[in-house]
Design a protein around this motif. Sequence first.
Motif, PDB file in Angstrom:
ATOM      1  N   GLN A   1      -3.765  15.547  -1.300  1.00 12.44           N
ATOM      2  CA  GLN A   1      -2.694  14.864  -2.005  1.00 12.44           C
ATOM      3  C   GLN A   1      -1.838  14.089  -1.016  1.00 12.44           C
ATOM      4  O   GLN A   1      -1.535  14.589   0.065  1.00 12.44           O
ATOM      5  CB  GLN A   1      -1.826  15.863  -2.774  1.00 12.44           C
ATOM      6  N   THR A   2      -1.460  12.888  -1.401  1.00 14.02           N
ATOM      7  CA  THR A   2      -0.601  12.047  -0.578  1.00 14.02           C
ATOM      8  C   THR A   2       0.800  12.056  -1.170  1.00 14.02           C
ATOM      9  O   THR A   2       0.987  11.730  -2.344  1.00 14.02           O
ATOM     10  CB  THR A   2      -1.140  10.612  -0.507  1.00 14.02           C
ATOM     11  N   TRP A   3       1.774  12.439  -0.343  1.00 17.68           N
ATOM     12  CA  TRP A   3       3.170  12.523  -0.762  1.00 17.68           C
ATOM     13  C   TRP A   3       4.004  11.512   0.013  1.00 17.68           C
ATOM     14  O   TRP A   3       3.759  11.253   1.194  1.00 17.68           O
ATOM     15  CB  TRP A   3       3.731  13.925  -0.523  1.00 17.68           C
ATOM     16  N   ARG A   4       4.987  10.936  -0.655  1.00 16.73           N
ATOM     17  CA  ARG A   4       5.908   9.997  -0.008  1.00 16.73           C
ATOM     18  C   ARG A   4       7.315  10.239  -0.551  1.00 16.73           C
ATOM     19  O   ARG A   4       7.531  10.181  -1.758  1.00 16.73           O
ATOM     20  CB  ARG A   4       5.478   8.561  -0.288  1.00 16.73           C
TER      21      ARG A   4
ATOM     22  N   GLU B   1       7.577  12.625  -3.377  1.00 16.08           N
ATOM     23  CA  GLU B   1       6.899  12.268  -4.623  1.00 16.08           C
ATOM     24  C   GLU B   1       5.392  12.212  -4.400  1.00 16.08           C
ATOM     25  O   GLU B   1       4.913  11.629  -3.434  1.00 16.08           O
ATOM     26  CB  GLU B   1       7.397  10.910  -5.119  1.00 16.08           C
ATOM     27  N   LEU B   2       4.637  12.848  -5.322  1.00 16.43           N
ATOM     28  CA  LEU B   2       3.177  12.793  -5.263  1.00 16.43           C
ATOM     29  C   LEU B   2       2.727  11.422  -5.757  1.00 16.43           C
ATOM     30  O   LEU B   2       2.993  11.045  -6.894  1.00 16.43           O
ATOM     31  CB  LEU B   2       2.571  13.884  -6.138  1.00 16.43           C
ATOM     32  N   ILE B   3       2.049  10.668  -4.894  1.00 17.21           N
ATOM     33  CA  ILE B   3       1.642   9.315  -5.273  1.00 17.21           C
ATOM     34  C   ILE B   3       0.140   9.179  -5.466  1.00 17.21           C
ATOM     35  O   ILE B   3      -0.315   8.243  -6.122  1.00 17.21           O
ATOM     36  CB  ILE B   3       2.129   8.284  -4.236  1.00 17.21           C
ATOM     37  N   ARG B   4      -0.662  10.097  -4.928  1.00 18.90           N
ATOM     38  CA  ARG B   4      -2.110   9.970  -5.105  1.00 18.90           C
ATOM     39  C   ARG B   4      -2.805  11.298  -4.800  1.00 18.90           C
ATOM     40  O   ARG B   4      -2.379  12.034  -3.915  1.00 18.90           O
ATOM     41  CB  ARG B   4      -2.677   8.881  -4.188  1.00 18.90           C
ATOM     42  N   THR B   5      -3.853  11.585  -5.561  1.00 22.47           N
ATOM     43  CA  THR B   5      -4.713  12.732  -5.296  1.00 22.47           C
ATOM     44  C   THR B   5      -6.122  12.222  -5.043  1.00 22.47           C
ATOM     45  O   THR B   5      -6.670  11.472  -5.843  1.00 22.47           O
ATOM     46  CB  THR B   5      -4.724  13.711  -6.485  1.00 22.47           C
ATOM     47  N   GLY B   6      -6.700  12.619  -3.931  1.00 20.50           N
ATOM     48  CA  GLY B   6      -8.010  12.129  -3.528  1.00 20.50           C
ATOM     49  C   GLY B   6      -9.150  12.800  -4.274  1.00 20.50           C
ATOM     50  O   GLY B   6      -8.947  13.636  -5.157  1.00 20.50           O
ATOM     51  N   PRO B   7     -10.390  12.455  -3.929  1.00 24.27           N
ATOM     52  CA  PRO B   7     -11.561  13.037  -4.604  1.00 24.27           C
ATOM     53  C   PRO B   7     -11.739  14.506  -4.256  1.00 24.27           C
ATOM     54  O   PRO B   7     -11.091  15.037  -3.343  1.00 24.27           O
ATOM     55  CB  PRO B   7     -12.721  12.183  -4.068  1.00 24.27           C
TER      56      PRO B   7
ATOM     57  N   THR C   1       9.989  -9.313   4.662  1.00 25.14           N
ATOM     58  CA  THR C   1      10.336  -8.134   5.451  1.00 25.14           C
ATOM     59  C   THR C   1       9.432  -6.992   5.019  1.00 25.14           C
ATOM     60  O   THR C   1       9.305  -6.714   3.813  1.00 25.14           O
ATOM     61  CB  THR C   1      11.806  -7.728   5.246  1.00 25.14           C
ATOM     62  N   VAL C   2       8.792  -6.337   5.983  1.00 26.55           N
ATOM     63  CA  VAL C   2       7.907  -5.212   5.689  1.00 26.55           C
ATOM     64  C   VAL C   2       8.608  -3.925   6.092  1.00 26.55           C
ATOM     65  O   VAL C   2       9.039  -3.765   7.231  1.00 26.55           O
ATOM     66  CB  VAL C   2       6.562  -5.349   6.438  1.00 26.55           C
ATOM     67  N   ILE C   3       8.742  -3.023   5.134  1.00 33.60           N
ATOM     68  CA  ILE C   3       9.421  -1.746   5.355  1.00 33.60           C
ATOM     69  C   ILE C   3       8.374  -0.645   5.383  1.00 33.60           C
ATOM     70  O   ILE C   3       7.600  -0.480   4.433  1.00 33.60           O
ATOM     71  CB  ILE C   3      10.440  -1.468   4.234  1.00 33.60           C
ATOM     72  N   GLU C   4       8.343   0.112   6.461  1.00 33.47           N
ATOM     73  CA  GLU C   4       7.370   1.201   6.577  1.00 33.47           C
ATOM     74  C   GLU C   4       7.890   2.432   5.847  1.00 33.47           C
ATOM     75  O   GLU C   4       9.044   2.831   6.000  1.00 33.47           O
ATOM     76  CB  GLU C   4       7.112   1.535   8.040  1.00 33.47           C
ATOM     77  N   ARG C   5       7.026   3.038   5.050  1.00 31.07           N
ATOM     78  CA  ARG C   5       7.384   4.229   4.273  1.00 31.07           C
ATOM     79  C   ARG C   5       6.402   5.351   4.639  1.00 31.07           C
ATOM     80  O   ARG C   5       5.260   5.381   4.157  1.00 31.07           O
ATOM     81  CB  ARG C   5       7.333   3.937   2.780  1.00 31.07           C
ATOM     82  N   PRO C   6       6.813   6.277   5.485  1.00 30.12           N
ATOM     83  CA  PRO C   6       5.901   7.332   5.948  1.00 30.12           C
ATOM     84  C   PRO C   6       5.375   8.177   4.798  1.00 30.12           C
ATOM     85  O   PRO C   6       6.085   8.486   3.842  1.00 30.12           O
ATOM     86  CB  PRO C   6       6.780   8.169   6.891  1.00 30.12           C
ATOM     87  N   THR C   7       4.101   8.555   4.897  1.00 34.28           N
ATOM     88  CA  THR C   7       3.468   9.427   3.905  1.00 34.28           C
ATOM     89  C   THR C   7       2.972  10.701   4.580  1.00 34.28           C
ATOM     90  O   THR C   7       2.805  10.751   5.800  1.00 34.28           O
ATOM     91  CB  THR C   7       2.288   8.723   3.219  1.00 34.28           C
TER      92      THR C   7
ATOM     93  N   ASP D   1       0.867  -1.176   0.000  1.00 36.22           N
ATOM     94  CA  ASP D   1       0.000   0.000   0.000  1.00 36.22           C
ATOM     95  C   ASP D   1       0.900   1.221   0.000  1.00 36.22           C
ATOM     96  O   ASP D   1       2.117   1.112  -0.204  1.00 36.22           O
ATOM     97  CB  ASP D   1      -0.963  -0.010   1.196  1.00 36.22           C
ATOM     98  N   ASP D   2       0.313   2.403   0.202  1.00 36.89           N
ATOM     99  CA  ASP D   2       1.107   3.630   0.130  1.00 36.89           C
ATOM    100  C   ASP D   2       2.199   3.701   1.195  1.00 36.89           C
ATOM    101  O   ASP D   2       3.227   4.338   0.981  1.00 36.89           O
ATOM    102  CB  ASP D   2       0.185   4.847   0.277  1.00 36.89           C
TER     103      ASP D   2
END
Length: 481
Positions: A245-248, A251-257, A180-186, A163-164
């Motif tokens: 907008q969700t940034w990680r 980088e802009l990865i998603r724009t909501g409704p 291995t699960v790596i957490e990537r803060p958004t 996921d994001d």
Amino acid sequence: MNTHSDIERRERLRAKREAALHRPVIARHLSDGFTGRWSRRQWAQASLFATIGMLVAAIVPGFNPQAPATVEVTRYSMALPLPPLPTARRTGQHGDSWQIVHVQRGQTLGKIFEEHGVPASTMHLLLEHPGVKPALTRLKPGTELGLDLPVNGGLRALRFDRDDSHRVELTLVGDEVRETVIERPTETRTVVISGKVGRSLYRSARKLGLTGSHVNTLTDEMFKYDIDFREDVGANDRFSVVVEQTWREGELIRTGPVLAATFTTGDKLHSGFRFERNGKPEYFTADGRSLRKSFIRMPIPYARLTSGFGTRRHPVLGTSRMHKGVDYAAGTGTPIMAAGDARVQFVGWKGGYGRAVILDHGRGYTTLYGHMSKFGNYKAGQRISQGAVIGYVGSSGMSTGPHLHYEFRVNGVHRNPLSITMPPPEPLSGAALAQFRTQTSTALERIREVENIIYADVGDESKSNERVAKKTDGAKPRPKA
């Protein structure tokens, strides 16, 4: 005496002529008639020959006595060692051997592995790991995959985004798969995007970063009942949209409704705000009234009205009788939409109506749709939303050609659907209205603040027709809207 003198004079002239003939050409020409001063013709001739001589000396190296001799240059070559191969790649350890793949349209995991020389047995081993199959068997275009491929071995690891905020890395150790699960803060930012319509609303909005879905929300969900986007909208009309907008990692990865929007046509301002009522998102005015009307007047888009409401001569029976609805001509198979939210009351054959559907919209309102060629995927008792396809145009029952017969009833009494005042949808009230006002209280202020900055001087024609202003409120939890 005279004869002797003539002979002497002729002899002197012959001697001079003989001497002149034996002189160089240039000197002879320059000296002919020389009186101690050169004539203009003699200067021109001298300059011409001097110029020709210099050009020949410059072009032909042999004529230039100062031309440098060719110098032999000794050339040397050196063998420079290449940078050593990283130890990680030589010894089979994790290092810089990751290859990044962006999934193309139509690509599958099997095709990607085949292109990189990874055997199918390795792919099946990875897909058998819990939770992996759903993520990797339906890859969307643009999905990023990482393959750890050393130069002297097979696939060592695979990574992908679950996921994001979480990246999964699957490491192969023999026949074992270790996860291995790596957490990537958004970070979520609330952004106001504002611009002018210009030549095309769609093109202007896309240039500012909005998607086609955002534009459809403005034109088909929020303002379609109040604005005719084909006739009422001009190049200088403005729109402003609030989105998240969700940034990680920058980088802009998603724009909501669309959370809120305004549209200014001329001097009239239209505004709308997103809010979930009974678990379903809708758009409302600032005072909590739904932007969506309760009923659609035309259940078929762009259809032609062929028969109105009232007394007429029946085309099949040939008698004069009351026509209790309206008819819309359309080709067989044209979709028929539900005029409003409803519960399906009847689906089946109904006498002269042929294949018909009756919808109960509550509060005493019902609609009937007749002469269908086939039904939609709904049964009696089901709840459906406005715009749902309930059937398709046909010519079943007492009909002379494909068309839709549409009736509108209030407490069982037939009414003209083209002239009746449609009931407004239920506005928000009580706790829902209070929650709505809490969530949307700052949205309109934020839009106005941005527009005041951008359009401070609306009369300045030199300004661009499209600008974007963004104001963020930091990483905040997404509202339920």
